[in-house]
Design a protein around this motif. Sequence first.
Motif, PDB file in Angstrom:
ATOM      1  N   ARG A 105       8.908   2.261 -11.804  1.00 40.96           N
ATOM      2  CA  ARG A 105       8.469   0.893 -12.054  1.00 40.96           C
ATOM      3  C   ARG A 105       8.276   0.128 -10.744  1.00 40.96           C
ATOM      4  N   PHE A 106       9.187   0.328  -9.797  1.00 36.80           N
ATOM      5  CA  PHE A 106       9.089  -0.336  -8.498  1.00 36.80           C
ATOM      6  C   PHE A 106       7.792   0.061  -7.795  1.00 36.80           C
ATOM      7  N   VAL A 107       7.453   1.340  -7.882  1.00 32.32           N
ATOM      8  CA  VAL A 107       6.214   1.837  -7.269  1.00 32.32           C
ATOM      9  C   VAL A 107       4.997   1.236  -7.969  1.00 32.32           C
ATOM     10  N   LEU A 108       5.030   1.149  -9.293  1.00 34.50           N
ATOM     11  CA  LEU A 108       3.906   0.538 -10.016  1.00 34.50           C
ATOM     12  C   LEU A 108       3.733  -0.932  -9.638  1.00 34.50           C
ATOM     13  N   SER A 124       2.481  -1.083  -6.134  1.00 33.61           N
ATOM     14  CA  SER A 124       1.073  -0.676  -6.022  1.00 33.61           C
ATOM     15  C   SER A 124       0.146  -1.818  -6.435  1.00 33.61           C
ATOM     16  N   GLY A 125       0.491  -2.476  -7.528  1.00 34.05           N
ATOM     17  CA  GLY A 125      -0.301  -3.634  -7.953  1.00 34.05           C
ATOM     18  C   GLY A 125      -0.265  -4.738  -6.921  1.00 34.05           C
ATOM     19  N   ALA A 126       0.916  -4.986  -6.374  1.00 39.23           N
ATOM     20  CA  ALA A 126       1.048  -6.018  -5.338  1.00 39.23           C
ATOM     21  C   ALA A 126       0.296  -5.610  -4.072  1.00 39.23           C
ATOM     22  N   ALA A 127       0.289  -4.326  -3.770  1.00 37.65           N
ATOM     23  CA  ALA A 127      -0.453  -3.843  -2.593  1.00 37.65           C
ATOM     24  C   ALA A 127      -1.939  -4.130  -2.746  1.00 37.65           C
ATOM     25  N   LEU A 128      -2.449  -3.955  -3.965  1.00 42.66           N
ATOM     26  CA  LEU A 128      -3.860  -4.271  -4.211  1.00 42.66           C
ATOM     27  C   LEU A 128      -4.121  -5.763  -4.023  1.00 42.66           C
ATOM     28  N   VAL A 129      -3.240  -6.586  -4.575  1.00 43.91           N
ATOM     29  CA  VAL A 129      -3.370  -8.035  -4.417  1.00 43.91           C
ATOM     30  C   VAL A 129      -3.270  -8.400  -2.935  1.00 43.91           C
ATOM     31  N   GLN A 130      -2.277  -7.834  -2.258  1.00 43.50           N
ATOM     32  CA  GLN A 130      -2.069  -8.132  -0.844  1.00 43.50           C
ATOM     33  C   GLN A 130      -3.271  -7.713  -0.007  1.00 43.50           C
ATOM     34  N   THR A 131      -3.807  -6.522  -0.275  1.00 37.34           N
ATOM     35  CA  THR A 131      -4.961  -6.037   0.484  1.00 37.34           C
ATOM     36  C   THR A 131      -6.184  -6.907   0.225  1.00 37.34           C
ATOM     37  N   GLY A 132      -6.398  -7.294  -1.039  1.00 36.94           N
ATOM     38  CA  GLY A 132      -7.512  -8.180  -1.366  1.00 36.94           C
ATOM     39  C   GLY A 132      -7.380  -9.527  -0.686  1.00 36.94           C
ATOM     40  N   LEU A 133      -6.169 -10.068  -0.710  1.00 37.47           N
ATOM     41  CA  LEU A 133      -5.921 -11.353  -0.060  1.00 37.47           C
ATOM     42  C   LEU A 133      -6.089 -11.232   1.452  1.00 37.47           C
ATOM     43  N   LEU A 134      -5.600 -10.143   2.024  1.00 40.63           N
ATOM     44  CA  LEU A 134      -5.773  -9.894   3.456  1.00 40.63           C
ATOM     45  C   LEU A 134      -7.257  -9.878   3.823  1.00 40.63           C
ATOM     46  N   TRP A 135      -8.035  -9.159   3.052  1.00 43.38           N
ATOM     47  CA  TRP A 135      -9.471  -9.050   3.300  1.00 43.38           C
ATOM     48  C   TRP A 135     -10.144 -10.425   3.242  1.00 43.38           C
ATOM     49  N   VAL A 136      -9.821 -11.211   2.213  1.00 43.05           N
ATOM     50  CA  VAL A 136     -10.410 -12.545   2.062  1.00 43.05           C
ATOM     51  C   VAL A 136     -10.025 -13.436   3.241  1.00 43.05           C
ATOM     52  N   LEU A 137      -8.746 -13.401   3.626  1.00 44.21           N
ATOM     53  CA  LEU A 137      -8.284 -14.255   4.722  1.00 44.21           C
ATOM     54  C   LEU A 137      -8.905 -13.866   6.069  1.00 44.21           C
ATOM     55  N   ASN A 174      12.048  -8.532 -11.475  1.00 47.27           N
ATOM     56  CA  ASN A 174      13.181  -9.099 -12.205  1.00 47.27           C
ATOM     57  C   ASN A 174      13.024  -8.923 -13.708  1.00 47.27           C
ATOM     58  N   ALA A 175      11.815  -9.093 -14.191  1.00 51.42           N
ATOM     59  CA  ALA A 175      11.569  -9.006 -15.635  1.00 51.42           C
ATOM     60  C   ALA A 175      11.461  -7.569 -16.140  1.00 51.42           C
ATOM     61  N   TRP A 176      11.011  -6.638 -15.292  1.00 51.51           N
ATOM     62  CA  TRP A 176      10.699  -5.296 -15.791  1.00 51.51           C
ATOM     63  C   TRP A 176      11.466  -4.195 -15.067  1.00 51.51           C
ATOM     64  N   THR A 177      11.320  -4.087 -13.762  1.00 53.37           N
ATOM     65  CA  THR A 177      11.926  -2.981 -13.020  1.00 53.37           C
ATOM     66  C   THR A 177      13.441  -2.993 -13.132  1.00 53.37           C
ATOM     67  N   PHE A 178      14.042  -4.144 -12.927  1.00 60.58           N
ATOM     68  CA  PHE A 178      15.496  -4.269 -12.937  1.00 60.58           C
ATOM     69  C   PHE A 178      15.953  -5.090 -14.147  1.00 60.58           C
ATOM     70  N   GLN A 179      15.301  -4.893 -15.284  1.00 61.37           N
ATOM     71  CA  GLN A 179      15.576  -5.717 -16.462  1.00 61.37           C
ATOM     72  C   GLN A 179      17.027  -5.641 -16.920  1.00 61.37           C
ATOM     73  N   LEU A 210       5.261   2.814   3.783  1.00 59.03           N
ATOM     74  CA  LEU A 210       6.432   3.109   4.606  1.00 59.03           C
ATOM     75  C   LEU A 210       7.486   2.008   4.530  1.00 59.03           C
ATOM     76  N   SER A 211       7.069   0.767   4.556  1.00 59.61           N
ATOM     77  CA  SER A 211       8.046  -0.315   4.461  1.00 59.61           C
ATOM     78  C   SER A 211       8.577  -0.458   3.031  1.00 59.61           C
ATOM     79  N   GLY A 212       7.867   0.102   2.051  1.00 60.76           N
ATOM     80  CA  GLY A 212       8.315   0.068   0.658  1.00 60.76           C
ATOM     81  C   GLY A 212       9.602   0.840   0.432  1.00 60.76           C
ATOM     82  N   ILE A 213       9.788   1.918   1.163  1.00 58.84           N
ATOM     83  CA  ILE A 213      11.022   2.705   1.044  1.00 58.84           C
ATOM     84  C   ILE A 213      12.210   1.835   1.446  1.00 58.84           C
TER      85      ILE A 213
END
Length: 143
Positions: free
Chosen positions: A20-23, A26-39, A67-72, A125-128
């Motif tokens: 769940r943490f990886v999922l 991964s979703g946050a990485a997509l958001v972060q990468t998209g936001l990085l690109w826009v900025l 908080n709601a899902w991974t560590f529910q 790498l920083s995710g670990i």
Amino acid sequence: MGYSSVQDFVDKPTIVRLYRFVLVGSGAALVQTGLLWVLVEFAGLNYLVAATLSIETTILLQYVVNNAWTFQHAQHTSRLQYLVGLVRTNIVRGTAIPLQVGLLYAFVTWGGLMYLLGNGIAIFLSGIYRYYLDSRWTWKIQM
């Protein structure tokens, strides 16, 4: 190893949390990468400044979902628990920002990678580091 052994392994709480943490990551990485690109491409920010801003944005997003899902089972439900958890995850992930941005800088400057590819590798790498500390300190999971 029989099916039940594999199923037993896959159903272990630690494996489920990590999956769940990886999922979520991964979703946050997509958001972060998209936001990085826009900025960088549209707002004209330096890629390191843009990376820092996009990282903080996804820290907040990930805390809510984790908080709601991974560590529910260890979910922070009271207002105080939620705020303390948010501060803790910001400390954990905030200490990961220099690690991630430093790796990004190294991949771009010395590795010759495109900043978006370097960012993806740095996120992994920083995710670990983030998983271990968030599990142990933010949600107090025993491993």
